[in-house]
Motif scaffolding. Sequence first.
Motif, mmCIF file in Angstrom:
data_model
loop_
_atom_site.group_PDB
_atom_site.id
_atom_site.type_symbol
_atom_site.label_atom_id
_atom_site.label_comp_id
_atom_site.label_asym_id
_atom_site.label_seq_id
_atom_site.Cartn_x
_atom_site.Cartn_y
_atom_site.Cartn_z
ATOM 1 N N LEU A 1 0.822 -1.213 0.000
ATOM 2 C CA LEU A 1 0.000 0.000 0.000
ATOM 3 C C LEU A 1 0.854 1.260 0.000
ATOM 4 O O LEU A 1 0.344 2.338 0.268
ATOM 5 N N GLY A 2 2.141 1.134 -0.283
ATOM 6 C CA GLY A 2 3.041 2.287 -0.281
ATOM 7 C C GLY A 2 3.836 2.337 0.995
ATOM 8 O O GLY A 2 4.942 1.843 1.057
ATOM 9 N N THR A 3 3.282 2.927 2.050
ATOM 10 C CA THR A 3 3.991 3.012 3.327
ATOM 11 C C THR A 3 3.517 1.948 4.310
ATOM 12 O O THR A 3 3.895 1.969 5.471
ATOM 13 N N SER A 4 2.684 1.018 3.840
ATOM 14 C CA SER A 4 2.226 -0.068 4.693
ATOM 15 C C SER A 4 1.927 -1.300 3.838
ATOM 16 O O SER A 4 1.896 -1.223 2.611
ATOM 17 N N LEU A 5 1.725 -2.428 4.518
ATOM 18 C CA LEU A 5 1.380 -3.689 3.858
ATOM 19 C C LEU A 5 0.095 -4.219 4.450
ATOM 20 O O LEU A 5 -0.182 -4.021 5.632
ATOM 21 N N ARG A 6 -0.677 -4.926 3.637
ATOM 22 C CA ARG A 6 -1.839 -5.663 4.139
ATOM 23 C C ARG A 6 -1.556 -7.130 3.856
ATOM 24 O O ARG A 6 -1.357 -7.528 2.706
ATOM 25 N N VAL A 7 -1.508 -7.947 4.917
ATOM 26 C CA VAL A 7 -1.185 -9.362 4.788
ATOM 27 C C VAL A 7 -2.441 -10.168 5.078
ATOM 28 O O VAL A 7 -3.108 -9.953 6.095
ATOM 29 N N ALA A 8 -2.762 -11.096 4.163
ATOM 30 C CA ALA A 8 -3.904 -11.992 4.333
ATOM 31 C C ALA A 8 -3.366 -13.405 4.473
ATOM 32 O O ALA A 8 -2.625 -13.881 3.606
ATOM 33 N N GLY A 9 -3.712 -14.072 5.563
ATOM 34 C CA GLY A 9 -3.202 -15.406 5.841
ATOM 35 C C GLY A 9 -4.136 -16.498 5.371
ATOM 36 O O GLY A 9 -5.260 -16.248 4.919
#
Length: 146
Positions: free
Chosen positions: A89-97
């Motif tokens: 997301l640019g300055t962050s991540l979204r992690v889906a497990g």
Amino acid sequence: MALRRWVRGLLLAPLLAAAAACVPQDGAPKATSAAVSPAPAQQATAPAAPPAPAPASAAKITTDLTAPRSAVGMATYRCNGSVISIQNLGTSLRVAGPDGWTEEFAASPANQSSRYQAAATHDAVVIDGREALLMKKGSTPLTCRR
């Protein structure tokens, strides 16, 4: 003593001038050709041709690593038989497990793009090339590969 300083200055001046010529003054990378040859001597009667304009396909290269990434990307990583998805997301991540959990990780520290941490849970993700290390509180760290 003064003679020694004068000789040092005489020896260092061409080196400093050459180094200053290599560093662009506007901060942009300097384009160079592979082979540089001295210009042939021109006759006094021949008019000098104007320099050719730069090709339209030449693009300015940005090397600022502190700037946030603008592109949003998605990657899938395989971890010991399970699969996780990481969205940049640019300055962050979204992690889906694999179990349906989703967590957002902010860059830690904020000016880089390889280490991320969730503020609430202190879980972390480290991205290194094609590998991601996922560390969740209370479980063994997972090494995942694209």
